[in-house]
Design a protein around this motif. Structure first.
Motif, mmCIF file in Angstrom:
data_model
loop_
_atom_site.group_PDB
_atom_site.id
_atom_site.type_symbol
_atom_site.label_atom_id
_atom_site.label_comp_id
_atom_site.label_asym_id
_atom_site.label_seq_id
_atom_site.Cartn_x
_atom_site.Cartn_y
_atom_site.Cartn_z
ATOM 1 N N ALA A 264 -14.915 0.795 29.515
ATOM 2 C CA ALA A 264 -15.736 1.974 29.221
ATOM 3 C C ALA A 264 -15.667 2.323 27.734
ATOM 4 O O ALA A 264 -16.681 2.691 27.122
ATOM 5 C CB ALA A 264 -15.278 3.161 30.067
ATOM 6 N N LEU A 265 -14.494 2.207 27.151
ATOM 7 C CA LEU A 265 -14.342 2.483 25.717
ATOM 8 C C LEU A 265 -15.124 1.480 24.880
ATOM 9 O O LEU A 265 -15.764 1.843 23.887
ATOM 10 C CB LEU A 265 -12.866 2.475 25.334
ATOM 11 C CG LEU A 265 -12.008 3.549 26.004
ATOM 12 C CD1 LEU A 265 -10.541 3.354 25.634
ATOM 13 C CD2 LEU A 265 -12.487 4.941 25.633
ATOM 14 N N GLU B 127 -18.264 2.283 22.401
ATOM 15 C CA GLU B 127 -18.234 1.856 20.999
ATOM 16 C C GLU B 127 -19.495 1.081 20.633
ATOM 17 O O GLU B 127 -20.075 1.283 19.572
ATOM 18 C CB GLU B 127 -17.005 0.995 20.742
ATOM 19 C CG GLU B 127 -16.944 0.446 19.336
ATOM 20 C CD GLU B 127 -15.820 -0.554 19.157
ATOM 21 O OE1 GLU B 127 -15.937 -1.366 18.218
ATOM 22 O OE2 GLU B 127 -14.852 -0.538 19.928
ATOM 23 N N VAL B 128 -19.930 0.194 21.519
ATOM 24 C CA VAL B 128 -21.123 -0.617 21.241
ATOM 25 C C VAL B 128 -22.335 0.270 20.978
ATOM 26 O O VAL B 128 -23.057 0.074 20.001
ATOM 27 C CB VAL B 128 -21.409 -1.602 22.400
ATOM 28 C CG1 VAL B 128 -22.784 -2.239 22.262
ATOM 29 C CG2 VAL B 128 -20.328 -2.673 22.453
ATOM 30 N N THR C 68 -26.540 7.164 28.135
ATOM 31 C CA THR C 68 -27.905 6.809 27.781
ATOM 32 C C THR C 68 -27.977 6.568 26.282
ATOM 33 O O THR C 68 -27.194 7.119 25.501
ATOM 34 C CB THR C 68 -28.922 7.914 28.148
ATOM 35 O OG1 THR C 68 -28.600 9.114 27.448
ATOM 36 C CG2 THR C 68 -28.949 8.188 29.637
ATOM 37 N N ALA C 69 -28.929 5.718 25.924
ATOM 38 C CA ALA C 69 -29.192 5.445 24.516
ATOM 39 C C ALA C 69 -30.669 5.113 24.387
ATOM 40 O O ALA C 69 -31.275 4.550 25.299
ATOM 41 C CB ALA C 69 -28.333 4.290 24.020
ATOM 42 N N GLU C 70 -31.249 5.475 23.242
ATOM 43 C CA GLU C 70 -32.663 5.230 22.996
ATOM 44 C C GLU C 70 -32.854 4.617 21.629
ATOM 45 O O GLU C 70 -32.073 4.875 20.706
ATOM 46 C CB GLU C 70 -33.457 6.533 23.054
ATOM 47 C CG GLU C 70 -33.451 7.215 24.378
ATOM 48 C CD GLU C 70 -34.237 8.522 24.365
ATOM 49 O OE1 GLU C 70 -34.897 8.834 23.350
ATOM 50 O OE2 GLU C 70 -34.185 9.230 25.379
ATOM 51 N N ASP D 105 -30.539 -5.748 21.832
ATOM 52 C CA ASP D 105 -29.352 -6.328 21.193
ATOM 53 C C ASP D 105 -28.089 -5.590 21.623
ATOM 54 O O ASP D 105 -27.051 -6.199 21.901
ATOM 55 C CB ASP D 105 -29.475 -6.310 19.669
ATOM 56 C CG ASP D 105 -30.457 -7.339 19.135
ATOM 57 O OD1 ASP D 105 -30.851 -8.260 19.893
ATOM 58 O OD2 ASP D 105 -30.831 -7.212 17.951
ATOM 59 N N ALA D 106 -28.167 -4.261 21.677
ATOM 60 C CA ALA D 106 -27.014 -3.464 22.099
ATOM 61 C C ALA D 106 -26.648 -3.760 23.552
ATOM 62 O O ALA D 106 -25.464 -3.864 23.889
ATOM 63 C CB ALA D 106 -27.289 -1.972 21.901
ATOM 64 N N VAL D 107 -27.650 -3.909 24.422
ATOM 65 C CA VAL D 107 -27.390 -4.222 25.832
ATOM 66 C C VAL D 107 -26.699 -5.569 25.952
ATOM 67 O O VAL D 107 -25.725 -5.719 26.702
ATOM 68 C CB VAL D 107 -28.691 -4.179 26.658
ATOM 69 C CG1 VAL D 107 -28.509 -4.821 28.026
ATOM 70 C CG2 VAL D 107 -29.180 -2.745 26.808
ATOM 71 N N ASP D 108 -27.159 -6.565 25.220
ATOM 72 C CA ASP D 108 -26.527 -7.882 25.246
ATOM 73 C C ASP D 108 -25.054 -7.788 24.839
ATOM 74 O O ASP D 108 -24.166 -8.298 25.533
ATOM 75 C CB ASP D 108 -27.275 -8.841 24.322
ATOM 76 C CG ASP D 108 -26.637 -10.215 24.266
ATOM 77 O OD1 ASP D 108 -26.549 -10.886 25.321
ATOM 78 O OD2 ASP D 108 -26.217 -10.620 23.166
ATOM 79 N N THR D 109 -24.802 -7.108 23.743
ATOM 80 C CA THR D 109 -23.428 -6.945 23.257
ATOM 81 C C THR D 109 -22.588 -6.150 24.240
ATOM 82 O O THR D 109 -21.439 -6.494 24.534
ATOM 83 C CB THR D 109 -23.427 -6.268 21.870
ATOM 84 O OG1 THR D 109 -24.197 -7.071 20.974
ATOM 85 C CG2 THR D 109 -22.024 -6.085 21.335
#
Length: 83
Positions: free
Chosen positions: A21-22, A26-27, A44-46, A54-58
């Protein structure tokens, strides 16, 4: 295209945030996203499509390596860039 991603990582631990979760938090916090909301039961993130994807992949790769056994996510198109 603008996207919103909503995600949770498991297993849950209500006493202390687990490593996965941490890492997930951070990502999304270091990515160049327009909006980030981190909570104990969902996040959530937008942002623009490329940045969100890219963030989802990481996030998937790092959270799994950090011990996540399940990652639930939903990606929603929320508009076009510049809106």
């Amino acid at each position: 295209m603008r996207l919103r991603v909503e995600f949770t990582t498991e297993p849950f631990d209500l006493d202390e945030a687990p490593a996965h979760a941490l890492v997930a938090r951070e990502v999304v916090e270091v990515a160049e996203l327009d909006a980030v909301d981190v909570g104990p039961f969902g996040n959530t993130a937008e942002g623009g499509a490329d940045v969100v994807l890219d963030a989802v992949d990481t996030l998937l790769r790092r959270a799994l390596r950090a011990g996540a056994t399940r990652i639930s996510l939903q990606v929603t198109v929320i508009g076009e860039d510049g809106r």
